[in-house]
Design a protein around this motif. Structure first.
Motif, PDB file in Angstrom:
ATOM      1  N   GLY A  82     -70.291  43.188  34.939  1.00 29.03           N
ATOM      2  CA  GLY A  82     -71.548  43.827  34.569  1.00 29.03           C
ATOM      3  C   GLY A  82     -71.692  45.188  35.216  1.00 29.03           C
ATOM      4  N   ALA A  83     -71.341  45.284  36.491  1.00 26.40           N
ATOM      5  CA  ALA A  83     -71.417  46.573  37.193  1.00 26.40           C
ATOM      6  C   ALA A  83     -70.451  47.580  36.583  1.00 26.40           C
ATOM      7  N   THR A  84     -69.281  47.107  36.181  1.00 30.40           N
ATOM      8  CA  THR A  84     -68.302  47.996  35.545  1.00 30.40           C
ATOM      9  C   THR A  84     -68.835  48.505  34.214  1.00 30.40           C
ATOM     10  N   ILE A  85     -69.424  47.627  33.439  1.00 30.20           N
ATOM     11  CA  ILE A  85     -69.993  48.046  32.154  1.00 30.20           C
ATOM     12  C   ILE A  85     -71.121  49.045  32.377  1.00 30.20           C
ATOM     13  N   MET A  86     -71.979  48.778  33.363  1.00 29.48           N
ATOM     14  CA  MET A  86     -73.072  49.709  33.656  1.00 29.48           C
ATOM     15  C   MET A  86     -72.547  51.064  34.113  1.00 29.48           C
ATOM     16  N   SER A  87     -71.411  51.082  34.810  1.00 28.74           N
ATOM     17  CA  SER A  87     -70.860  52.355  35.284  1.00 28.74           C
ATOM     18  C   SER A  87     -70.413  53.240  34.127  1.00 28.74           C
ATOM     19  N   MET A  88     -70.240  52.646  32.961  1.00 31.77           N
ATOM     20  CA  MET A  88     -69.850  53.432  31.791  1.00 31.77           C
ATOM     21  C   MET A  88     -70.975  54.358  31.334  1.00 31.77           C
ATOM     22  N   ASN A  89     -72.177  54.206  31.892  1.00 31.67           N
ATOM     23  CA  ASN A  89     -73.284  55.118  31.615  1.00 31.67           C
ATOM     24  C   ASN A  89     -73.322  56.284  32.593  1.00 31.67           C
ATOM     25  N   SER A  90     -72.399  56.312  33.532  1.00 30.09           N
ATOM     26  CA  SER A  90     -72.377  57.342  34.565  1.00 30.09           C
ATOM     27  C   SER A  90     -71.220  58.311  34.312  1.00 30.09           C
ATOM     28  N   ILE A  91     -71.564  59.567  34.102  1.00 30.89           N
ATOM     29  CA  ILE A  91     -70.529  60.573  33.842  1.00 30.89           C
ATOM     30  C   ILE A  91     -69.599  60.704  35.038  1.00 30.89           C
ATOM     31  N   SER A  92     -70.143  60.661  36.254  1.00 31.07           N
ATOM     32  CA  SER A  92     -69.279  60.800  37.438  1.00 31.07           C
ATOM     33  C   SER A  92     -68.347  59.597  37.577  1.00 31.07           C
ATOM     34  N   ALA A  93     -68.820  58.397  37.255  1.00 28.36           N
ATOM     35  CA  ALA A  93     -67.954  57.214  37.321  1.00 28.36           C
ATOM     36  C   ALA A  93     -66.828  57.317  36.296  1.00 28.36           C
ATOM     37  N   ILE A  94     -67.160  57.782  35.114  1.00 24.72           N
ATOM     38  CA  ILE A  94     -66.140  57.952  34.070  1.00 24.72           C
ATOM     39  C   ILE A  94     -65.115  58.999  34.518  1.00 24.72           C
ATOM     40  N   ALA A  95     -65.597  60.113  35.093  1.00 25.80           N
ATOM     41  CA  ALA A  95     -64.693  61.162  35.569  1.00 25.80           C
ATOM     42  C   ALA A  95     -63.773  60.636  36.669  1.00 25.80           C
ATOM     43  N   ASN A  96     -64.332  59.872  37.609  1.00 24.88           N
ATOM     44  CA  ASN A  96     -63.505  59.297  38.684  1.00 24.88           C
ATOM     45  C   ASN A  96     -62.471  58.347  38.122  1.00 24.88           C
ATOM     46  N   ASP A  97     -62.848  57.523  37.159  1.00 22.23           N
ATOM     47  CA  ASP A  97     -61.890  56.596  36.565  1.00 22.23           C
ATOM     48  C   ASP A  97     -60.837  57.335  35.748  1.00 22.23           C
ATOM     49  N   TYR A  98     -61.225  58.426  35.105  1.00 23.85           N
ATOM     50  CA  TYR A  98     -60.252  59.223  34.361  1.00 23.85           C
ATOM     51  C   TYR A  98     -59.240  59.827  35.333  1.00 23.85           C
ATOM     52  N   ASP A  99     -59.726  60.315  36.466  1.00 21.34           N
ATOM     53  CA  ASP A  99     -58.848  60.848  37.498  1.00 21.34           C
ATOM     54  C   ASP A  99     -57.882  59.769  37.987  1.00 21.34           C
ATOM     55  N   ASP A 100     -58.390  58.554  38.203  1.00 19.55           N
ATOM     56  CA  ASP A 100     -57.530  57.443  38.610  1.00 19.55           C
ATOM     57  C   ASP A 100     -56.464  57.162  37.557  1.00 19.55           C
ATOM     58  N   TYR A 101     -56.834  57.282  36.285  1.00 25.89           N
ATOM     59  CA  TYR A 101     -55.890  57.034  35.201  1.00 25.89           C
ATOM     60  C   TYR A 101     -54.718  58.006  35.282  1.00 25.89           C
ATOM     61  N   LEU A 102     -55.001  59.253  35.648  1.00 28.97           N
ATOM     62  CA  LEU A 102     -53.943  60.250  35.740  1.00 28.97           C
ATOM     63  C   LEU A 102     -52.900  59.873  36.775  1.00 28.97           C
ATOM     64  N   TYR A 103     -53.313  59.163  37.819  1.00 29.62           N
ATOM     65  CA  TYR A 103     -52.400  58.851  38.905  1.00 29.62           C
ATOM     66  C   TYR A 103     -51.918  57.404  38.920  1.00 29.62           C
ATOM     67  N   GLY A 107     -57.252  52.714  33.434  1.00 32.06           N
ATOM     68  CA  GLY A 107     -58.514  53.398  33.206  1.00 32.06           C
ATOM     69  C   GLY A 107     -59.696  52.455  33.276  1.00 32.06           C
ATOM     70  N   LEU A 108     -60.830  52.994  32.938  1.00 32.03           N
ATOM     71  CA  LEU A 108     -62.091  52.278  33.017  1.00 32.03           C
ATOM     72  C   LEU A 108     -62.061  50.959  32.254  1.00 32.03           C
ATOM     73  N   PHE A 109     -61.486  50.949  31.076  1.00 30.52           N
ATOM     74  CA  PHE A 109     -61.493  49.744  30.249  1.00 30.52           C
ATOM     75  C   PHE A 109     -60.524  48.679  30.753  1.00 30.52           C
ATOM     76  N   ASP A 110     -59.586  49.063  31.598  1.00 24.57           N
ATOM     77  CA  ASP A 110     -58.653  48.098  32.186  1.00 24.57           C
ATOM     78  C   ASP A 110     -59.309  47.280  33.291  1.00 24.57           C
ATOM     79  N   GLU A 111     -60.385  47.798  33.882  1.00 24.89           N
ATOM     80  CA  GLU A 111     -61.027  47.126  35.010  1.00 24.89           C
ATOM     81  C   GLU A 111     -61.580  45.759  34.618  1.00 24.89           C
ATOM     82  N   ILE A 112     -62.192  45.666  33.462  1.00 19.60           N
ATOM     83  CA  ILE A 112     -62.778  44.388  33.047  1.00 19.60           C
ATOM     84  C   ILE A 112     -61.697  43.333  32.888  1.00 19.60           C
ATOM     85  N   ASP A 113     -60.569  43.692  32.283  1.00 13.26           N
ATOM     86  CA  ASP A 113     -59.472  42.719  32.152  1.00 13.26           C
ATOM     87  C   ASP A 113     -58.928  42.315  33.517  1.00 13.26           C
ATOM     88  N   ALA A 114     -58.825  43.273  34.434  1.00 16.23           N
ATOM     89  CA  ALA A 114     -58.329  42.960  35.781  1.00 16.23           C
ATOM     90  C   ALA A 114     -59.277  41.991  36.483  1.00 16.23           C
TER      91      ALA A 114
END
Length: 144
Positions: A82-103, A107-114
């Motif tokens: 639920g917290a992960t889904i809610m973070s999808m409303n946060s531009i900074s959270a999306i940007a941080n997850d996108y940065d993580d994806y680069l390295y 990405g953000l959508f992989d977190e729920i499966d994990a």
């Protein structure tokens, strides 16, 4: 692991809160960086030595403590999803997850499966690999 051990509805949190060892400022976070992983446990208290002793004891006995709360894993996982889904409303959270994806290739959508695939065996393994008293660093800011 920390949600099971120290979450606001956990037995440890409620016991320490009722004893006045911690208050509502108590919190924790876990940081995963490319070069280091670390946890921060923080709180204001009038009993700093008791707080340190209690937190240390809970962590050093994590396997036993976790065994007591295995039945709470599914609830904690649902909260995390639920917290992960809610973070999808946060531009900074999306940007941080996108940065993580680069390295890291995830990405953000992989977190729920994990989170969904997480098991108690994974948590026990993380506790065994991560918690060691020789890695503890305790800092107290005390009034003069």
């Amino acid at each position: 692991m920390f949600d099971l051990l120290f979450g606001e509805t956990s037995e440890n949190y409620l016991r320490l809160y009722d004893q006045g060892v911690i208050d509502d400022s108590f919190g924790y976070s876990f940081e995963m960086q490319r070069a280091a992983h670390f946890a921060i446990i923080i709180g204001e208290t009038n009993q700093p030595d008791a707080m340190v002793q209690e937190i240390r004891s809970i962590l050093l006995n994590a396997k036993t403590e976790l065994a007591k709360v295995e039945d709470r894993l599914e609830m904690v996982k649902r909260e995390a999803m639920g917290a992960t889904i809610m973070s999808m409303n946060s531009i900074s959270a999306i940007a941080n997850d996108y940065d993580d994806y680069l390295y890291g290739g995830t990405g953000l959508f992989d977190e729920i499966d994990a989170i969904r695939q997480l098991t108690m065996a994974d948590i026990y393994q993380a506790a065994e690999r991560f918690i060691s008293e020789d890695r503890f660093s305790i800092r107290q800011i005390l009034p003069e």
